[in-house]
Design an enzyme around this catalytic site. Sequence first.
Site, PDB file in Angstrom:
ATOM      1  CG  ASN A 208      -5.113   1.698   8.855  1.00 17.02           C
ATOM      2  OD1 ASN A 208      -6.249   2.350   8.805  1.00 17.02           O
ATOM      3  ND2 ASN A 208      -4.838   0.995   7.404  1.00 17.02           N
ATOM      4  CG  ASP A 277       2.110   1.446   2.968  1.00 13.83           C
ATOM      5  OD1 ASP A 277       1.479   1.834   2.348  1.00 13.83           O
ATOM      6  OD2 ASP A 277       2.492   1.914   4.144  1.00 13.83           O
ATOM      7  CE  LYS A 287      -8.651 -19.096  15.255  1.00 15.75           C
ATOM      8  NZ  LYS A 287      -9.629 -19.473  16.530  1.00 15.75           N
ATOM      9  N   PRO A 303      -0.495  -2.519  -4.217  1.00 15.22           N
ATOM     10  CG  PRO A 303      -2.585  -2.749  -5.618  1.00 15.22           C
ATOM     11  CD  PRO A 303      -1.922  -3.464  -4.543  1.00 15.22           C
ATOM     12  CG  ASP A 304       0.641   4.263  -4.261  1.00 17.73           C
ATOM     13  OD1 ASP A 304      -0.217   5.183  -4.346  1.00 17.73           O
ATOM     14  OD2 ASP A 304       1.734   4.636  -3.515  1.00 17.73           O
ATOM     15  CB  ILE A 305      -5.198   3.293  -5.024  1.00 20.22           C
ATOM     16  CG1 ILE A 305      -5.205   1.704  -4.569  1.00 20.22           C
ATOM     17  CG2 ILE A 305      -6.308   3.515  -5.644  1.00 20.22           C
ATOM     18  CD1 ILE A 305      -6.173   1.789  -3.233  1.00 20.22           C
ATOM     19  CG  PHE A 322      -5.259  13.062   3.088  1.00 19.50           C
ATOM     20  CD1 PHE A 322      -5.682  13.803   3.923  1.00 19.50           C
ATOM     21  CD2 PHE A 322      -6.379  13.274   1.776  1.00 19.50           C
ATOM     22  CE1 PHE A 322      -6.706  14.776   4.290  1.00 19.50           C
ATOM     23  CE2 PHE A 322      -7.390  14.054   1.865  1.00 19.50           C
ATOM     24  CZ  PHE A 322      -7.516  14.653   3.182  1.00 19.50           C
TER      25      PHE A 322
HETATM   26  O1  C5P Z   1       3.055   6.634   0.433  1.00 20.05           O
HETATM   27  P1  C5P Z   1       1.734   6.770   1.507  1.00 20.05           P
HETATM   28  O2  C5P Z   1       0.992   5.674   1.849  1.00 20.05           O
HETATM   29  O3  C5P Z   1       2.027   7.592   2.520  1.00 20.05           O
HETATM   30  O4  C5P Z   1       0.790   7.857   0.593  1.00 20.05           O
HETATM   31  C1  C5P Z   1      -0.397   8.354   1.292  1.00 20.05           C
HETATM   32  C2  C5P Z   1      -1.483   8.706   0.012  1.00 20.05           C
HETATM   33  O5  C5P Z   1      -1.318   7.620  -0.807  1.00 20.05           O
HETATM   34  C3  C5P Z   1      -2.684   8.827   0.541  1.00 20.05           C
HETATM   35  O6  C5P Z   1      -3.382   9.624  -0.105  1.00 20.05           O
HETATM   36  C4  C5P Z   1      -3.327   7.372   0.411  1.00 20.05           C
HETATM   37  O7  C5P Z   1      -4.843   7.195   0.242  1.00 20.05           O
HETATM   38  C5  C5P Z   1      -2.609   7.197  -0.805  1.00 20.05           C
HETATM   39  N1  C5P Z   1      -2.470   5.577  -1.057  1.00 20.05           N
HETATM   40  C6  C5P Z   1      -3.001   4.793  -2.013  1.00 20.05           C
HETATM   41  N2  C5P Z   1      -2.775   3.336  -2.265  1.00 20.05           N
HETATM   42  C7  C5P Z   1      -1.694   2.861  -1.486  1.00 20.05           C
HETATM   43  C8  C5P Z   1      -1.142   3.598  -0.425  1.00 20.05           C
HETATM   44  C9  C5P Z   1      -1.254   4.971  -0.289  1.00 20.05           C
HETATM   45  O8  C5P Z   1      -3.923   5.363  -2.635  1.00 20.05           O
HETATM   46  N3  C5P Z   1      -1.567   1.710  -1.835  1.00 20.05           N
END
Ligand code: C5P
Length: 399
Positions: A208, A277, A287, A303-305, A322
């Site tokens: 991104n 995501d 390739k 995973p959502d960190i 954020f």
């Molecule tokens: O759910 P969303 O991606 O909009 O949430 C944004 C927040 O979650 C930001 O603080 C981003 O750094 C964090 N985030 C994360 N790991 C992910 C997706 C988002 O830490 N996989």
Amino acid sequence: MTLQNKKIVLGITGGIAAYKCPEIVRRLKDHGADVRVVMTNGSKEFITPLTLQAVSGNPVSDSLLDPAAEASMGHIELAKWADLIIIAPATANTIAAINAGMANDLLTTICLATAAPIAIAPAMNQQMYHAPVTQQNIASLEQRGLHIWGPGSGEQACGDVGKGRMIEALDIVDRTVDFFSPKAPKFKLLITAGPTREAIDPVRYISNHSSGKMGYAIAKAAQAMGAQVTLVSGPVSLATPSNVNRIDVVSAKQMHQQTLAQAPTHDIFIACAAVADYRPSDVANQKIKKNDDDMTVTMVKNPDILADVAALTKARPFCVGFAAETQDVETYARGKLQRKKLDLIAANNVSVAGQGFNSDDNALTLYWNNGKLDLPLASKEMLAKQLVVEILKHYNKHA
Ligand code: C5P
């Protein structure tokens, strides 16, 4: 030689205490500092540039528009050169001008153009010091991270007695030595920044537009405010802020692994990274060839960190997220605050031109359980300082 290699700009403004400045310069030099003096016109009524040139061993700068001075060391150079700017004595007028962001003489211009810390030693009549506007100006500078040294109390040159005297020359030197001496960190900050890259094959990836500028500005601001900072960074083309521990990662999985390993030893976690995501479920070994008209990449969720750090049951840091949104900013931000169990969330509208992704400016709104605060459009550097101050207020209440 506790100030060895330290580069100090001493700004002198028009107060009677200016006669103490040669002593400040000499003692700073005794400690090994390289001192350059900048004088306002008013200060020259109290002491001559020649005296300060003699004691500092450097030319004195006093003019914004002097071609000869600009040719040797221009005002921007001086602003960049300094490790610390001390303004002593600082009159009510100069304090007001700095607070207002004026750049109408060399000293105020340097203050506006510098990234160096600034220390101010107020010196004025006690009535002027207690004037509400002066008090407001000083409080506002302090809030922005400037250091306010003094004033002291006692008999004043005008005959009044009260608060407003410049602190003693040796006190200014002691505070300078203390300023540069290593200290235990005030808090430990872990922050993620930049984009992640999710490989499709050995040469292609999904990513991104995140530049990492906001996260890097926060890391720098927090370090300057006394934090020990660990920065887990996706691929960006930014220099590491000084004295920040940077851990480079590429993918969301790597960022997750490094961040979770670091989180329990930190007080505050700020998730500023634009984490992908989803990632391709399989990474091709070779390739991928363009044999077909269509190509499908199956993606799986990363995973959502942030949510995982916020869910820690032991040694959980204070968690700040954020939210980059293009619509219904408050609803989505508050939704994330609750769903991810955060302490605070900073939201911005990335659909507004000139702010957010890849821009130098940004505007944020902070949301927490039962409140909100707008931080209006400003440079990311300026905004980062305000954000750290606000986060610390919430962290200290919570701790
Ligand atoms: O759910 P969303 O991606 O909009 O949430 C944004 C927040 O979650 C930001 O603080 C981003 O750094 C964090 N985030 C994360 N790991 C992910 C997706 C988002 O830490 N996989």
